[in-house]
Design an enzyme around this catalytic site. Structure first.
Site, PDB file in Angstrom:
ATOM      1  N   ASP A  83       0.822  -1.161   0.147  1.00 14.91           N
ATOM      2  CA  ASP A  83       0.034  -0.071  -0.162  1.00 14.91           C
ATOM      3  C   ASP A  83       1.061   1.357  -0.065  1.00 14.91           C
ATOM      4  OD1 ASP A  83      -2.258   1.760   0.868  1.00 14.91           O
ATOM      5  OD2 ASP A  83      -3.224  -0.098   0.796  1.00 14.91           O
ATOM      6  N   HIS A 120      -3.520   5.828   3.933  1.00 14.47           N
ATOM      7  CA  HIS A 120      -4.312   4.754   3.182  1.00 14.47           C
ATOM      8  C   HIS A 120      -3.661   3.273   3.803  1.00 14.47           C
ATOM      9  CE1 HIS A 120      -5.894   2.086   0.056  1.00 14.47           C
ATOM     10  NE2 HIS A 120      -6.658   3.101  -0.104  1.00 14.47           N
ATOM     11  N   ASN A 215     -13.710   0.796  -6.988  1.00 19.71           N
ATOM     12  CA  ASN A 215     -14.916   1.820  -6.642  1.00 19.71           C
ATOM     13  C   ASN A 215     -15.431   2.585  -7.881  1.00 19.71           C
ATOM     14  OD1 ASN A 215     -14.044   1.236  -4.092  1.00 19.71           O
ATOM     15  ND2 ASN A 215     -12.979   3.049  -3.616  1.00 19.71           N
ATOM     16  N   SER A 280     -11.284  -0.610  -0.444  1.00 24.36           N
ATOM     17  CA  SER A 280      -9.797  -0.531   0.139  1.00 24.36           C
ATOM     18  C   SER A 280      -9.944  -1.159   1.563  1.00 24.36           C
ATOM     19  CB  SER A 280      -9.286   0.721   0.020  1.00 24.36           C
ATOM     20  OG  SER A 280      -8.303   1.047  -0.831  1.00 24.36           O
TER      21      SER A 280
END
Length: 407
Positions: A83, A120, A215, A280
Site C-alpha cells: 500500500d 491509506h 470503486n 480498500s
C-alpha cells in the site's frame, strides 16, 4: 522509522480523483499511463488525530468477538500490506508492524515501509491487526497478527503493476501467509503479465491473496479490475449497513465476497482514528478473517481458506452474483465450521418444491340416492317418535284405570 509529516487526505483525494458524491469513496485509476495502479479509498481526514471512537464500530458490532477469538487472535500469522506504507507511531499498530521486514518501492524511497504520507495503508493495516486500546472500541479482526509494511504507492499514484509485482515477491520472501492489496487498475492484464506471474508465484507458495474490487461501480457496469480478477485472488466488494452492495463498489463476475466498506473506522498515522469509505477497507476486513483462519487451520491450503470464507458468507441468493459475490463475509461462521476443508464454494441447495395441489372434486349438493337415504332416515326417526308417543300414552291410560279400580 517515525512519522514524517501531516497530510490532509482531502487534498490527496483531489490529487487522486473527484468524489462521486459527498461522503462517497473515490476511485482512482492512476494517470492513465500504462501499468498505473490506483488506490481504492478516500475521504476527509486530518492526521495525526486526538480523536478516538469510544464505541464499537458498526462492522464489529455484528461480530461476537469473544466467539470469533475463542481459538485464536491470529498470533504468528504474517500479513503483508502492499500500500502507501504503514505508520507504526500509532499506538494500536506499534507492536503489530514488523519494520525489519518492510520495504519501500517508490522511486527514491528509502524507508522500511513505515512511512505513510497518505494514511491509506495505515487504515488498511489497522482493520487487520490494530491492537486493543483503552478508550476505543475499535480493534483489528486479527489483533495478534503481524503486519509486513510494503510501501508501493502514494498520493500521485506512482505505483505501477511492475512495482506491485516486486512488492509481492518481497512479501513472499518475508514469509507472508496473507497478502492484502487495496489497489486496482482497470487495464486488462493477462495471467502472463508481470503482475499476473507475481500473483501466481504467491499462490504457488500457498499464500492467501486478497484484493479490493475497486470503486468504479456508480455506473452499474460490470468490468474486471486487476489484480482482483486474477484466478485464485479473493476479490472483495463493499457492502453497506443493510448488507447490500455499496453504490460505488465495482461489480463483476470476479467478485468473491463483499465486506463492510461504508463509514469504516480505522487507525491513521501518528495517532487517533477516522472514518473512510471504499473497497480498500473491505479487503482488509476479509484479510483479517483469513489471518485468523491461517492460525486455526495451519494445514489448509490458500484455496481452501478462500472457499470457506466464500461458502460461509451471508447470501441474498442461493449462489454467486456479480455484486456481492458469494455474499457478505461472516467472520464467526468462517471460523466456527467443522475442520473439513473444501476446495471451492457451491450454491446453497434450492428449497424443496411444495407438492402440487390435488384437484378438488366438485359434486352436486345432493344426489337422488342421497335424497332417498335422507328421506328414509327421516321416516325411521318419525316412526321411532310415534312409537314412543303411543307407548307413553298407553302407559298413562293403564295407570289411570288402576287408580279408578283401586277406589
Amino acid at each position: 522509522m517515525g512519522y514524517r509529516k501531516t497530510v490532509r487526505t482531502m487534498a490527496v483525494t483531489a490529487a487522486l480523483a473527484a468524489l462521486a458524491a459527498p461522503g462517497a469513496a473515490y476511485a482512482a485509476e492512476g494517470t492513465g499511463e500504462p501499468g498505473d495502479v490506483g488506490l481504492d479509498g478516500g475521504g476527509e481526514c486530518t492526521f495525526p488525530m486526538k480523536q478516538q471512537y469510544e464505541g464499537r464500530p458498526w462492522p464489529l458490532q455484528r461480530v461476537l468477538l469473544d466467539e470469533l477469538w475463542q481459538d485464536t487472535k491470529g498470533k504468528g500469522v504474517r500479513v503483508a500490506v502492499i500500500d502507501t506504507g504503514v505508520d507504526n507511531d500509532n499506538l494500536q499498530l506499534r507492536t503489530a508492524v514488523d519494520a525489519s521486514a518492510g520495504a519501500d518501492y517508490l522511486k527514491g524511497g528509502k524507508s522500511d515501509g513505515t512511512v505513510d504520507e497518505v494514511g491509506h495503508g495505515t487504515k488498511v493495516a489497522g482493520i487487520i491487526a490494530a491492537r486493543p486500546r483503552k478508550g476505543t472500541g475499535f480493534v483489528g479482526l486479527a489483533p495478534e497478527a503481524t503486519i509486513i509494511p510494503i510501501r508501493q504507492n502514494d498520493e500521485k499514484n506512482s505505483g505501477k503493476d511492475t512495482t506491485m509485482a516486486t512488492a509481492i515477491d518481497h512479501a513472499i520472501a518475508k514469509g507472508a501467509q496473507v497478502i492484502n492489496i487495496s489497489q486496482d487498475t482497470t487495464k486488462a492484464l493477462e495471467e502472463t503479465s508481470t503482475l499476473g506471474r507475481a500473483v501466481a508465484r504467491a499462490l504457488d507458495k500457498n499464500i492467501v491473496v486478497v484484493a479490493s474490487a475497486g470503486n468504479d461501480g456508480m455506473d452499474g457496469r460490470l468490468k474486471r479490475t486487476y489484480p482482483a480478477a486474477f484466478d485464485g485472488v479473493l476479490a472483495v466488494a463493499s457492502s453497506d449497513r443493510n448488507n447490500e452492495r455499496a453504490p460505488f463498489s465495482q461489480a463483476g463476475d470476479f467478485v468473491g465476497v463483499a465486506a463492510p466498506g461504508v463509514d469504516i473506522v480505522s487507525t491513521v498515522p501518528g495517532n487517533g482514528q477516522c472514518t473512510d469509505n471504499g473497497t480498500s477497507f473491505s479487503a482488509p476486513y476479509v484479510a483479517g478473517v483469513a489471518a485468523l483462519m491461517r492460525a486455526k487451520y495451519p494445514k489448509w491450503t490458500a484455496a481452501q481458506i478462500v472457499a470457506r470464507i466464500e461458502q460461509t458468507a451471508e447470501r441474498s441468493v442461493t449462489g454467486h452474483d456479480d455484486y456481492v459475490g458469494w455474499g457478505v463475509v461472516d467472520p464467526v461462521r468462517a471460523l466456527s465450521g467443522d475442520d473439513l476443508p473444501q476446495n471451492a464454494p457451491h450454491p446453497d441447495p434450492a428449497p424443496p418444491k411444495a407438492p402440487a395441489p390435488e384437484p378438488a372434486h366438485l359434486s352436486l349438493s345432493e344426489t337422488p340416492q342421497e335424497r332417498s337415504e335422507r328421506y328414509a332416515t327421516y321416516a325411521l326417526a318419525a316412526a321411532a317418535v310415534l312409537v314412543g308417543v303411543i307407548g307413553g300414552a298407553a302407559t298413562v291410560v293403564r295407570d289411570a284405570r288402576r287408580r279408578r279400580a283401586a277406589r
